[in-house]
Design a protein around this motif. Sequence first.
Motif, mmCIF file in Angstrom:
data_model
loop_
_atom_site.group_PDB
_atom_site.id
_atom_site.type_symbol
_atom_site.label_atom_id
_atom_site.label_comp_id
_atom_site.label_asym_id
_atom_site.label_seq_id
_atom_site.Cartn_x
_atom_site.Cartn_y
_atom_site.Cartn_z
ATOM 1 N N LYS B 47 0.850 -1.188 0.000
ATOM 2 C CA LYS B 47 0.000 0.000 0.000
ATOM 3 C C LYS B 47 0.883 1.234 0.000
ATOM 4 O O LYS B 47 1.786 1.360 0.830
ATOM 5 C CB LYS B 47 -0.873 0.040 1.245
ATOM 6 C CG LYS B 47 -1.809 -1.167 1.368
ATOM 7 C CD LYS B 47 -2.791 -0.945 2.502
ATOM 8 C CE LYS B 47 -3.236 -2.204 3.191
ATOM 9 N NZ LYS B 47 -3.907 -3.198 2.450
ATOM 10 N N ILE B 49 0.984 5.640 -0.612
ATOM 11 C CA ILE B 49 0.369 6.949 -0.855
ATOM 12 C C ILE B 49 1.412 7.797 -1.581
ATOM 13 O O ILE B 49 2.561 7.858 -1.159
ATOM 14 C CB ILE B 49 0.009 7.658 0.465
ATOM 15 C CG1 ILE B 49 -1.127 6.939 1.162
ATOM 16 C CG2 ILE B 49 -0.397 9.098 0.211
ATOM 17 C CD1 ILE B 49 -1.539 7.596 2.463
ATOM 18 N N LEU B 127 3.131 2.405 3.097
ATOM 19 C CA LEU B 127 2.464 2.047 4.335
ATOM 20 C C LEU B 127 2.571 0.568 4.631
ATOM 21 O O LEU B 127 2.452 0.150 5.780
ATOM 22 C CB LEU B 127 0.974 2.418 4.244
ATOM 23 C CG LEU B 127 0.676 3.886 3.979
ATOM 24 C CD1 LEU B 127 -0.818 4.097 3.891
ATOM 25 C CD2 LEU B 127 1.247 4.761 5.066
ATOM 26 N N SER B 128 2.741 -0.234 3.583
ATOM 27 C CA SER B 128 2.765 -1.668 3.790
ATOM 28 C C SER B 128 3.512 -2.301 2.633
ATOM 29 O O SER B 128 3.265 -1.970 1.487
ATOM 30 C CB SER B 128 1.309 -2.158 3.839
ATOM 31 O OG SER B 128 1.253 -3.546 3.843
#
Lengths: 302, 254, 367
Positions: B47, B49, B127-128
Amino acid sequence: MAPSTLTTLISPAELSYLRSSLALVPPIRPDARTPTQFRPLVAEIDILPSTNGSARMVWGDGGECVVGIKAEVEPTEPTSYGKRRNWVEVGVEVQGQRDDDPLGVFLGMTVGESLLTPTSTLTERLVITPKFHWKLYIDILLITPPLSHPATLLSLSTNLALRSTRIPRLISESDEDPIFDDDWDASIPLYSITSQLPPITLLVVSVEERNIFFDPTREELSVGDCVLAISLASSPAHDAPKVIGVRTLESGTGGIAADAKDGVVAASIGGVKRRVIKRIIKESLSVGKEVFESLQGVVDAN
Amino acid sequence: MSRHELLSPEGLRIDGRRWNELRLFEARLSTTTAADGSSYVEWGNTKIICTVAGPVEPKMGSNRSQDGATVVVEVCFAAFSGNDRKKRARGDKRVQEMQTALQRTFSEAILTQLHPRSEILITLHILSQDGSVLAACVNACTLALVDAGVPMSDYVVACTAGSYFVRGGNNPEDEGEDPLLDMNNLEEADLPSVTVGTIGGGEKITLLQLETKVRLEKLEGMMAVALDGCGKLRELMDEIVRAHGNEVVRRIAL
Amino acid sequence: MPISILPPRRAHTSKVAEFSRSSYDDDRSAAEEGEADVDMEGDIPMSGALQRNKRGGRTSIVTPGEVVTDDPQWMRGHGTYLAVAEEGEEVGTRIVATVAGTVTKVNKLLSVKPLRARYTPDIGDLVVGRIMEVQSKRWKVDINSTQTAHLLLSSINLPGGILRKRTSTDELQIRTFFSEGDLLVAEVQSLFQDGAASLHTRSLKYGKLRNGYFVKVDAKGIQRSKSHVLTLATANGGGEVDVILGVNGYVWIAKKTSLSDGKKDGKEVSITRLEEEASEAIYSSVNEFIAPATRREIARVGNCVRALVRHDVRVDEEMLNAVYEAAVEESMEERGDADESLDGDGGRRCVEKALGLDLFSGEFKDK
């Protein structure tokens, strides 16, 4: 001492207009909000399945914050009661700034210290066995560069992330090395219905003696007499929250035009009166109660 | 993780995919309203951004170039992004390598000569992590740049492919190497993998990164598989952009 | 409730992508069957790439890398590039989009207007800017664009009796005119080669801004139009309020004063008498007295502008007046959940009332 609020370019005419509007009785905020009204916020929790707890929040000015919490097993040192403060580590990353940036450090400390006040029972819940405990890593990412002071944004996001944190259930006996249940549905929430809730920090600005404003915009922060970050903790009975920390931030009244002859308001000299601080704290309690209720609403909805 | 489990005899991988299947790729544009352009990509469990600021006036004089815009990339791995919590230092070599690779790739694809003396600041928050992180970063950057209205010659799309070596054992005929499309974390840890970035999802390769060792003759097979993946991804990303764009146009027309 | 926390709005997720994946092939076959496309206006038809994507809406978008047309008679404008000639072609004639946006055709010029982009200055634009830096003979002005604009010392009105040459004293006193942080309204005089704007304030209606409040909105909401300086007659005893809508998205809302409309004694000032009429007062940073009622209305107007832009409605005189009236009506109704800031539902209701239609479904409401 907190680092100064972010530099903003603003003209003396605007500052003067703002200051005189905020100093009126009743005051008029530039966006017509009431003094205790927050701008709309967006929040969601449990968005990162690879963490123990997570939350994302978007503030009224567009600032965005993501918090992820991870828990790892650590051996407990035998003589460590005093060192329990190390069981919670808070890291703040602000976009575009270095690791040791004073703003990031200040925000991390504000969040961390308010979690570990003497009345907090958090560390007791982190004990697994006499020999092992959970170490909680709270990592806060500010996705956008700070548009106004992000203390409230970070603390509310952290609060939600903590509320969504779950710890695996212990299935071994207390003498053995800890073994946990692999089933995530069996995990235990870190903050149960009966435990004291994680704290929040609110930014409050005061202008003259009587006017107190919550959720200040960047411009309001520049013209305030006194800017305080008030940390509040709430108990599950949801009676009035208690104040657990008050920090001053540098206010911006130094920026008003020195042209005092024609009615431009001059900055007040020499700090803020004690009764003003008392009034601020009193207001914060009632506003804080509403904020806690609103956060509860987010947790309940998920 | 034993090699055998990465690809079962029936041809199923750990997450149930076949050798040429992409993981679920989902993305959204304009997720951060305060930025000029932004995107959020979920590719399997990776994930990311991405936010774009610009073109803007450069803060540092060294970034002000007469010939075109300067592209600056910053990559942040969140401490909670991996299985273990790990806070990376700013000067981490791997992060710097990624930043440079992304910066070079996008300096080529973006029509920088249209905005001289300015800079385009791209920030990625991971994020991941679940494999194919660099490729996911490329795709997230492309979407965020399209959202920001930064002129590009085409989409920049990246994908990964790996090589699974089957040891023959008793039967030498079983021995061989199967290329695998779109590597996840467990596969990347054990197998050699290549990240291929293209402009336009076609044959114009702009980024090529190989981790660990692989036999030269196998590389072409892996690249072909990755390029095929790029083509599919470009279609997916284009649909996402169109859906978003049509929604925006519909709202303005009201 | 002083605080409201909302769940995120999921406007368009991958569900849409899934849907379109399945219908992608359907549309392609439909187009190939030769179904007529909407809105051709008798133009030269576009190439297959564009036809394929006209799915339901009147306008549809192009994305980077998409061939808009390969007809040689179009000239390429902003947002496109000419693809390199392939084998078998002498000259490349394919026009390819570089941004995601809508196609616009003006005479023979084909350009793509991006969905979202920073403001780019054009000569004659009225902009509101903030001084960022003071250099020896000019100022650098932030106008929310890709580059900072310049304001030369020779482009401003200097107080004084005669048309005078800028002296070195003026340079030393440059901060007495504009200093860092000051807001001003100016017009774009020319563009430098790299696209940076050069501003001028050589009219009494331009210059330093005071007596009011600054609002920043998305530049998309403010389109170029005839007049950017509006005057609203406000309710509740607020008097007259000037609204300056900078094309760059910076808006200034202030109490109307005698100086602000650039007229002296009700008559326009001719350019030869400009220097004589311009006095020291135009560079003063001191506000006049502004009554609380006016301040309240200024705040309301600011919220109206923000609400309009938030709901993707163009801000012009008619719309602003309509939303303002709706906002005044709302506040008079004294509802229990009165929200003067127009940030949430309150703002949407006002904009809907002004437009006369439902914002979500696009249908007209019965009045």
